[in-house]
Write a protein that holds these residues in place. Sequence first.
Motif, PDB file in Angstrom:
ATOM      1  N   ASP A   1       0.835  -1.191   0.000  1.00  0.00           N
ATOM      2  CA  ASP A   1       0.000   0.000   0.000  1.00  0.00           C
ATOM      3  C   ASP A   1       0.875   1.248   0.000  1.00  0.00           C
ATOM      4  O   ASP A   1       1.931   1.286   0.636  1.00  0.00           O
TER       5      ASP A   1
ATOM      6  N   ASP B   1      -1.053 -12.047   0.965  1.00  0.00           N
ATOM      7  CA  ASP B   1      -2.453 -12.361   0.688  1.00  0.00           C
ATOM      8  C   ASP B   1      -2.488 -13.468  -0.354  1.00  0.00           C
ATOM      9  O   ASP B   1      -1.462 -14.113  -0.610  1.00  0.00           O
TER      10      ASP B   1
ATOM     11  N   ILE C   1      -7.122  -4.196  -0.483  1.00  0.00           N
ATOM     12  CA  ILE C   1      -6.563  -3.671   0.772  1.00  0.00           C
ATOM     13  C   ILE C   1      -7.330  -2.437   1.242  1.00  0.00           C
ATOM     14  O   ILE C   1      -6.759  -1.548   1.878  1.00  0.00           O
TER      15      ILE C   1
ATOM     16  N   LYS D   1      -6.838  -0.824   4.791  1.00  0.00           N
ATOM     17  CA  LYS D   1      -5.595  -1.358   5.342  1.00  0.00           C
ATOM     18  C   LYS D   1      -4.446  -0.401   5.050  1.00  0.00           C
ATOM     19  O   LYS D   1      -4.556   0.500   4.228  1.00  0.00           O
TER      20      LYS D   1
END
Length: 238
Positions: free
Chosen positions: A47, A109, A131, A134
């Motif tokens: 991210d 993941d 995500i 997150k």
Amino acid sequence: MKSFLFTAAGSALLLLSAGAQAIDADAGVCECKVATGTRTVPVVFRDFSTTHPDFETMDGVDLGIVKTDLGPDGRPVYASATTTSTTTGKENFDQWYRDVPGVNIAFSDSLTITEISPGFWQYSNHSFFPIDRKGFGNQGNYHNFHFTMETHLKFYYRPGDTFTFRGDDDVFLFINGKLAMDIGGVHGMIQKTLDLDAKAAELGIEPYGTYTFDLFFAERHTSESHFQFQTTLELECL
């Protein structure tokens, strides 16, 4: 924006994951799971904040971001000595698929695919926001639109194998360590098909051999995210 489709044939895949909150590539290999009618392949997401200069600020097709050979660390190598039309230089690009505290947050993941006909598998998600909330969170958006994904695989090459991608944003596919498909940039849907037989000499592969398959993806802009793939690959990990 954001729509993603790829198709491949006659292969087996392997994932090596890496990341601060993922399994380090040097520490071991993630497990691929096979069940009746489904297969689960591990992936790594990272991210990014909306303030990263390579995300949200530019758009357009941008081929040639990466060199034709995968780097010794198993990551794409930035090709430009300066910048490209949608990237701001080597230092920032090198953060896409490497852990950088304060710049990105990594997550292990998986993607689970379904056998939609004998030997033919599909993953289909027309709201691909894996995500949401997150890492840095959605940052004022209704989804988290700023992330990268990577998988490190292997496949058994059989004559007639193909790989078709349709969508956006960046996709860099390396086969046997060679760039086999380049769909770089922040753009609307693009479709390309890789005919492995036609590219075999360039990629250094021969039928009935086993070769690496490394896929790198980046979602860099609002406002949609569709991720689909279809494959006849037999999934496995080392």
